[in-house]
Design a protein around this motif. Structure first.
Motif, PDB file in Angstrom:
ATOM      1  N   VAL A  83     -10.923   2.808  -1.458  1.00 16.05           N
ATOM      2  CA  VAL A  83     -10.475   1.792  -0.493  1.00 16.05           C
ATOM      3  C   VAL A  83      -9.610   2.506   0.544  1.00 16.05           C
ATOM      4  CG1 VAL A  83      -9.026  -0.259  -0.169  1.00 16.05           C
ATOM      5  CG2 VAL A  83     -10.524  -0.112  -2.171  1.00 16.05           C
ATOM      6  N   SER A 109      -2.238   6.750  -8.223  1.00 18.38           N
ATOM      7  CA  SER A 109      -0.785   6.855  -8.421  1.00 18.38           C
ATOM      8  C   SER A 109      -0.267   5.608  -9.108  1.00 18.38           C
ATOM      9  CB  SER A 109      -0.065   6.959  -7.072  1.00 18.38           C
ATOM     10  OG  SER A 109      -0.318   8.183  -6.457  1.00 18.38           O
ATOM     11  N   ALA A 148       0.837  -1.201   0.000  1.00 19.85           N
ATOM     12  CA  ALA A 148       0.000   0.000   0.000  1.00 19.85           C
ATOM     13  C   ALA A 148       0.874   1.254   0.000  1.00 19.85           C
ATOM     14  CB  ALA A 148      -0.930   0.000   1.209  1.00 19.85           C
ATOM     15  N   ALA A 172      -1.280  10.708  -6.896  1.00 20.50           N
ATOM     16  CA  ALA A 172      -2.653  10.929  -6.427  1.00 20.50           C
ATOM     17  C   ALA A 172      -2.734  12.236  -5.647  1.00 20.50           C
ATOM     18  CB  ALA A 172      -3.102   9.762  -5.550  1.00 20.50           C
ATOM     19  N   ASN A 186      -6.699   3.125   3.026  1.00 18.52           N
ATOM     20  CA  ASN A 186      -5.320   2.626   3.141  1.00 18.52           C
ATOM     21  C   ASN A 186      -4.997   2.199   4.568  1.00 18.52           C
ATOM     22  OD1 ASN A 186      -5.198   5.405   4.091  1.00 18.52           O
ATOM     23  ND2 ASN A 186      -2.995   5.077   4.166  1.00 18.52           N
ATOM     24  N   THR A 201     -12.571   8.190  -0.273  1.00 18.08           N
ATOM     25  CA  THR A 201     -11.652   7.176  -0.751  1.00 18.08           C
ATOM     26  C   THR A 201     -12.411   5.920  -1.196  1.00 18.08           C
ATOM     27  OG1 THR A 201      -9.550   6.084  -0.280  1.00 18.08           O
ATOM     28  CG2 THR A 201     -11.156   6.021   1.491  1.00 18.08           C
TER      29      THR A 201
HETATM   30  N1  PLP Z   1      -4.737   8.253  -1.171  1.00 19.41           N
HETATM   31  C1  PLP Z   1      -4.570   7.081  -0.558  1.00 19.41           C
HETATM   32  C2  PLP Z   1      -5.771   6.283  -0.158  1.00 19.41           C
HETATM   33  C3  PLP Z   1      -3.289   6.589  -0.310  1.00 19.41           C
HETATM   34  O1  PLP Z   1      -3.122   5.414   0.290  1.00 19.41           O
HETATM   35  C4  PLP Z   1      -2.181   7.381  -0.705  1.00 19.41           C
HETATM   36  C5  PLP Z   1      -0.803   6.931  -0.420  1.00 19.41           C
HETATM   37  O2  PLP Z   1      -0.566   6.102   0.442  1.00 19.41           O
HETATM   38  C6  PLP Z   1      -2.422   8.589  -1.353  1.00 19.41           C
HETATM   39  C7  PLP Z   1      -3.702   8.998  -1.561  1.00 19.41           C
HETATM   40  C8  PLP Z   1      -1.295   9.462  -1.800  1.00 19.41           C
HETATM   41  O3  PLP Z   1      -0.590   8.838  -2.833  1.00 19.41           O
HETATM   42  P1  PLP Z   1       0.776   9.471  -3.372  1.00 19.41           P
HETATM   43  O4  PLP Z   1       1.666   9.615  -2.176  1.00 19.41           O
HETATM   44  O5  PLP Z   1       1.262   8.457  -4.346  1.00 19.41           O
HETATM   45  O6  PLP Z   1       0.438  10.769  -3.989  1.00 19.41           O
END
Ligand code: PLP
Length: 405
Positions: free
Chosen positions: A172, A222, A29, A93, A174, A170
């Protein structure tokens, strides 16, 4: 079914020892490992076609541009968007969400307006909205979740009102692994004409995502969390909405005409892609999508579901383990606590045994605050993990528990 041994052979990094133990990578993740085809695609780009895109008449420039736009086309197909120009390349993201928060906020949010997010968001889907709300005099409203990690949909329904400008949620979690009922979240918002952004960073690696079926206005993810290179993100936006938003960053590439008096902006997607993009890694991402397509996202989802069930069975059999978030609808992530052992201590010992797990708040501090805990141990699965690795992991966990007894 997925031939996991064949897949593992595609990922060179997995075949190493750490502290004299075979590496078991369970931190997918945070970021996933990259198959050799992706690494080679990035290298090949620099070896054979490196050139700036959308501006050069020469051969290399044209080749690079063609390949770059092919990547966009593949992303469109991968998430089933209607138009290629609805796919915007960002650096992750986080940047995709910042783009929408910044542009949407400037255009549509006024004093007293409300933005609705959930209590289980990653900081990337909290802080940009918080900053934008502070700037615009708007308020952030939060959808609570049940102790098992499922959104309280009745509370959500009640949060929506005439002041709600946007919902950002979201797909899912994290931190908890919950798959949210985003289709219902979107439908309820649409009932009041409210647009929805879905943070798909933890969904796209684990399941087939169809943005037209979801009908969301924006979807963000991402590349590096789905076996692609770091430094590449996607913002999907419905054409109608992307056209309504002002540019996010400005400079070269995104303009139609510039004079000292006034500049006009390019069409989609270029309006949102100021400056030179990360061409090499975007071409690496093209290789990722081709790779995932050959396996098939439905097969990956089915394989990971089995793996998830197996991991949960093994963890539930350890009396000292308490799952944090226990929704039956889950993907990718399992968070848990071990009675009497701080997550950080467990993570440190597990690391010495070869297991890469994550400990802490997982960039979701509000989730930890709701449970009244400092953090969890989190394992997160990828398509190259095996039942044997999970057996070894839970055996190691039992040894850690013995050690701290
Ligand atoms: N959104 C969620 C649910 C995430 O798990 C993460 C990163 O762990 C992000 C956004 C941010 O992703 P990034 O750091 O690749 O921009």
């Amino acid at each position: 079914m997925v031939d996991v041994e064949k897949i593992r052979a595609d990922f060179p990094i997995l075949h190493q020892q750490v502290y004299n133990n075979p590496l078991v990578y369970l931190d997918n993740a945070a970021t996933t490992q990259k198959p050799e085809v992706v690494i080679n695609a990035v290298r090949d780009y620099y070896l054979t076609v490196n050139s700036n895109i959308h501006r050069s008449v020469h051969y290399l420039g044209q080749q690079a541009t063609l390949a770059f736009e092919e990547s966009r086309q593949l992303v469109r197909e991968f998430i089933h968007a209607r138009h290629q120009h609805e796919i915007i390349f960002t650096k992750g993201a986080t940047e995709s969400i910042n783009l929408v928060a910044g542009s949407f906020g400037r255009q549509f949010v006024r004093e007293g307006d409300e933005i609705v997010i959930s209590a289980m968001e990653h900081h990337a889907n909290i802080v940009p909205w918080q900053l934008m709300c502070a700037e615009r005099g708007a308020n952030l409203r939060i959808i609570p979740f049940h102790p098992n990690g499922e959104l309280m949909m009745d509370a959500y329904r009640e949060l929506l009102n005439d002041n709600t400008r946007l919902v950002a949620v979201t797909h899912v979690s994290n931190a908890l692994g919950t798959i949210n009922p985003v289709k219902d979240v979107i439908a309820l918002a649409h009932g009041r004409g409210i647009p929805v952004l879905v943070d798909g960073a933890q969904a796209v690696p684990h399941m087939k995502v169809d943005v037209m079926e979801l009908d969301c206005e924006f979807y963000c993810f991402s590349a590096h969390k789905m076996y692609g290179p770091m430094g590449v993100g996607i913002l999907y936006g419905k054409e109608e909405w992307l056209n309504k938003l002002p540019p996010y960053q400005s400079g070269g590439e995104m303009i139609r005409n510039v004079t000292f008096e006034k500049s006009t902006f390019g069409d989609l997607p270029f309006k949102f892609e100021a400056g030179t993009p990360n061409v090499a890694d975007i071409l690496g991402f093209r290789a990722t999508l081709l790779y995932l397509n050959t396996i098939g996202m439905n097969r990956i989802a089915a394989y990971e579901e089995e793996l998830m069930k197996h991991a949960l069975d093994r963890l539930r059999a350890i009396p000292q383990v308490r799952l944090v978030g226990d929704s039956p609808h889950r993907a990718g992530v399992i968070s848990f606590l071990i009675e009497g052992i701080h997550p950080y201590d467990a993570g440190t010992v597990l690391d010495k045994m070869g297991f890469a797990v994550r400990t802490g708040h997982h960039c979701a501090q509000p989730v930890m605050d709701i449970y009244g805990i400092p953090g969890t141990v989190r394992i997160s699965l990828g398509l190259y993990n095996t039942r044997e690795e999970l057996n070894a992991f839970t055996d190691a966990l039992n040894r850690v528990i013995e050690m701290f007894r």
